[in-house]
Design an enzyme around this catalytic site. Sequence first.
Site, PDB file in Angstrom:
ATOM      1  N   LYS A 193       0.795  -1.251   0.000  1.00  0.00           N
ATOM      2  CA  LYS A 193       0.000   0.000   0.000  1.00  0.00           C
ATOM      3  C   LYS A 193       0.820   1.292   0.000  1.00  0.00           C
ATOM      4  O   LYS A 193       0.339   2.347   0.426  1.00  0.00           O
ATOM      5  CB  LYS A 193      -1.027   0.045   1.146  1.00  0.00           C
ATOM      6  CG  LYS A 193      -1.910  -1.156   1.291  1.00  0.00           C
ATOM      7  CD  LYS A 193      -2.428  -1.717   0.004  1.00  0.00           C
ATOM      8  CE  LYS A 193      -3.535  -0.923  -0.622  1.00  0.00           C
ATOM      9  NZ  LYS A 193      -3.927  -1.557  -1.927  1.00  0.00           N
TER      10      LYS A 193
ATOM     11  N   HIS B 200       6.553  -7.155  -2.051  1.00  0.00           N
ATOM     12  CA  HIS B 200       6.395  -6.509  -0.735  1.00  0.00           C
ATOM     13  C   HIS B 200       7.185  -7.243   0.350  1.00  0.00           C
ATOM     14  O   HIS B 200       7.052  -6.912   1.523  1.00  0.00           O
ATOM     15  CB  HIS B 200       4.921  -6.489  -0.326  1.00  0.00           C
ATOM     16  CG  HIS B 200       4.029  -5.758  -1.276  1.00  0.00           C
ATOM     17  ND1 HIS B 200       4.287  -4.466  -1.692  1.00  0.00           N
ATOM     18  CD2 HIS B 200       2.877  -6.125  -1.892  1.00  0.00           C
ATOM     19  CE1 HIS B 200       3.320  -4.089  -2.528  1.00  0.00           C
ATOM     20  NE2 HIS B 200       2.467  -5.071  -2.669  1.00  0.00           N
TER      21      HIS B 200
ATOM     22  N   SER C 248      -5.059   2.732   4.120  1.00  0.00           N
ATOM     23  CA  SER C 248      -5.152   2.066   2.822  1.00  0.00           C
ATOM     24  C   SER C 248      -5.157   0.548   3.017  1.00  0.00           C
ATOM     25  O   SER C 248      -5.932  -0.177   2.388  1.00  0.00           O
ATOM     26  CB  SER C 248      -3.964   2.510   1.953  1.00  0.00           C
ATOM     27  OG  SER C 248      -4.046   1.948   0.675  1.00  0.00           O
TER      28      SER C 248
END
Length: 293
Positions: free
Chosen positions: A57, A107, A137
Amino acid sequence: MTEYKQEDGDGHSITYLNTDGYWTCTFNAPQETAKKIREMANFKCRADDVFICAPVKSGTHWTWEIISMMFEGKAETIKRSKIENMIEAFSWEALENLPSPRVLNTHVHYSRLPKEARVLRCKFVYVLRNPKDLAVSLYNHTKGITAFEYDGKWENFLPLFLQGKTEYNSWFEYVLEWEKEMSTSPNLPVHLVYYEDLKENTLREVRRLGKFLGVEDTGGLFEAISEKCQFENMAKDKQKYLFPQDPIEGFTFYRKGDVGDWKNWFTIAQNEYFDKIYRDMMKSSKHNFRYQI
Ligand code: A3P
């Protein structure tokens, strides 16, 4: 590998894939995803691979679109999803078939990255975003993606985020790991982009990225890319390419795209609680996040 139910203390839980204590989405294929997370260090790299590394995010889609357009040499919406270039999510055989240079993304924490990426001196584009907007988010993402099976409240999600009990575990550890690596390996080919800077002046950041990646700005390319990649355009153009498999009804990766949305979510008490934990966890950090622009 197990499915893990992270309880939020209010009768709701988030379903994660638990690979030896590392929590991720299953990406529809739990066994395969767990195998990739475990074997990530051995992922086969090419010297001209670019790795976008970002806590979930932080603006990964945005950065991926910009860099992909740069390599294509035109400001046209990329007709595929960045998930198709995401090393923990997508088939490694399919990634093997991508033309060079590949704009890969992940990520996972620095310590989990493919070993060859460092040996071959692949370029890293490291994207960070202020953790208050990121937490908001991530909450919406966790509620929106059906695989997480989550329907809890923001007030019960925030403590999980701060305790490192959400997707990809601790945001703080992620950032501190990279910071340590960047200070001890000053020659690491890494370029840091802050989401807030991209928002404030996209063209300036696109130029910086182009310089780092060795892409020429011919015929007004960078200006055109900066414009084409703005949130409103992406939200409109990209939806049909976002999901290589079944779309998730009612969910988009283009939710709001703002700096400072956290102010619509945090109470004063939550903000103080956040700041206290941030101060404790990030004592050694030199990052100076902007919470508004
Ligand atoms: P919000 O949920 O705050 O709207 P990631 O790509 O790493 O999953 O990050 C997603 C976040 O980046 C979402 O934040 C999304 O709206 C925002 N984002 C995606 N594309 C963007 C763009 N072109 N401009 C600004 N924000 C963008």
